[in-house]
Structure formats: C-alpha cells, structure tokens
Design a protein around this motif. Structure first.
Motif, PDB file in Angstrom:
ATOM      1  N   PHE A   1     -11.290   6.500 -16.866  1.00 18.86           N
ATOM      2  CA  PHE A   1     -11.106   7.005 -15.700  1.00 18.86           C
ATOM      3  C   PHE A   1     -12.455   6.603 -14.753  1.00 18.86           C
ATOM      4  N   PHE A   2     -13.364   6.513 -15.533  1.00 18.10           N
ATOM      5  CA  PHE A   2     -14.744   6.055 -14.905  1.00 18.10           C
ATOM      6  C   PHE A   2     -14.704   4.933 -14.461  1.00 18.10           C
ATOM      7  N   GLU A   3     -13.957   3.929 -14.745  1.00 18.28           N
ATOM      8  CA  GLU A   3     -13.912   2.574 -14.245  1.00 18.28           C
ATOM      9  C   GLU A   3     -12.784   2.347 -13.451  1.00 18.28           C
ATOM     10  N   ASP A   4     -11.613   2.931 -13.791  1.00 23.72           N
ATOM     11  CA  ASP A   4     -10.326   3.202 -12.853  1.00 23.72           C
ATOM     12  C   ASP A   4      -9.699   4.373 -12.667  1.00 23.72           C
ATOM     13  N   PRO A   5     -10.606   4.956 -11.505  1.00 25.81           N
ATOM     14  CA  PRO A   5     -10.183   6.096 -11.123  1.00 25.81           C
ATOM     15  C   PRO A   5      -8.469   6.527 -10.810  1.00 25.81           C
TER      16      PRO A   5
END
Length: 99
Positions: free
Chosen positions: A62-66
């Motif tokens: 999720f940090f890279e792809d919210p």
C-alpha cells in the motif's frame, strides 16, 4: 509466564538487530511527508503485534500503490474483508502509538 517473558526478551533482541521488517522498509522507501526511521520503526512494531507475515507483505504494498488498499477494502472476498478488519485495527493502533 516464564515462556512469555523469554519470548518477549527474544523479540526485543531481534528488534534491536537492525533488521527492518517489510512494513518498515516500505515506509522508509515511501515519499510521504514526516517519514523517518523512528516513525517507520514504530509502525513496524505495531505491525508485528497485529499482523502476521502474510498480512504485512500485503500491507507493505500500500505504501507504493495506495490504490491497492482501495481495491482490497472494496473487495467482496471473505479473505480481503478479514484482512481489512485487521489492517484497520493496525492503522488505528499505529496512529495512536506512533504519532
């Protein structure tokens, strides 16, 4: 009780060995404001208490792809719904302890 204390000590030693967990690494590599080692380390500790390894790997994405978080949150899959409940609890705890 003795077994619990031994496990707590071992967890503390492991945490002090400088090996960042998957959540901490994702946090440190993100470009979010106010990201620093202390905050990311705290978030990892909360993750270690509330999410298993598999859940941590998913949450780290999720940090890279919210948008991935939105996909999981709106999914009809029982597995995704179960994960989202745990993830929401993790998020609330991390916000309380790490701010």
């Amino acid at each position: 009780m003795k077994k619990f204390l031994t496990m707590a000590v071992l967890a503390g030693v492991a945490a002090g060995c400088g090996q960042a967990g998957v959540i901490e690494r994702a946090c440190l590599s993100s470009e979010r404001a106010n990201t620093n080692r202390q905050v990311c380390d705290c978030i990892q500790h909360v993750a270690d208490m509330t999410l298993d390894r598999r859940d941590q790997k998913l949450a780290a994405t999720f940090f890279e792809d919210p948008h991935r978080a939105q996909e999981i949150r709106t999914s009809d899959s029982t597995r995704d719904e179960t994960f989202w409940r745990k993830y929401s609890s993790f998020g609330s705890n991390a916000e309380s302890y790490c701010n």
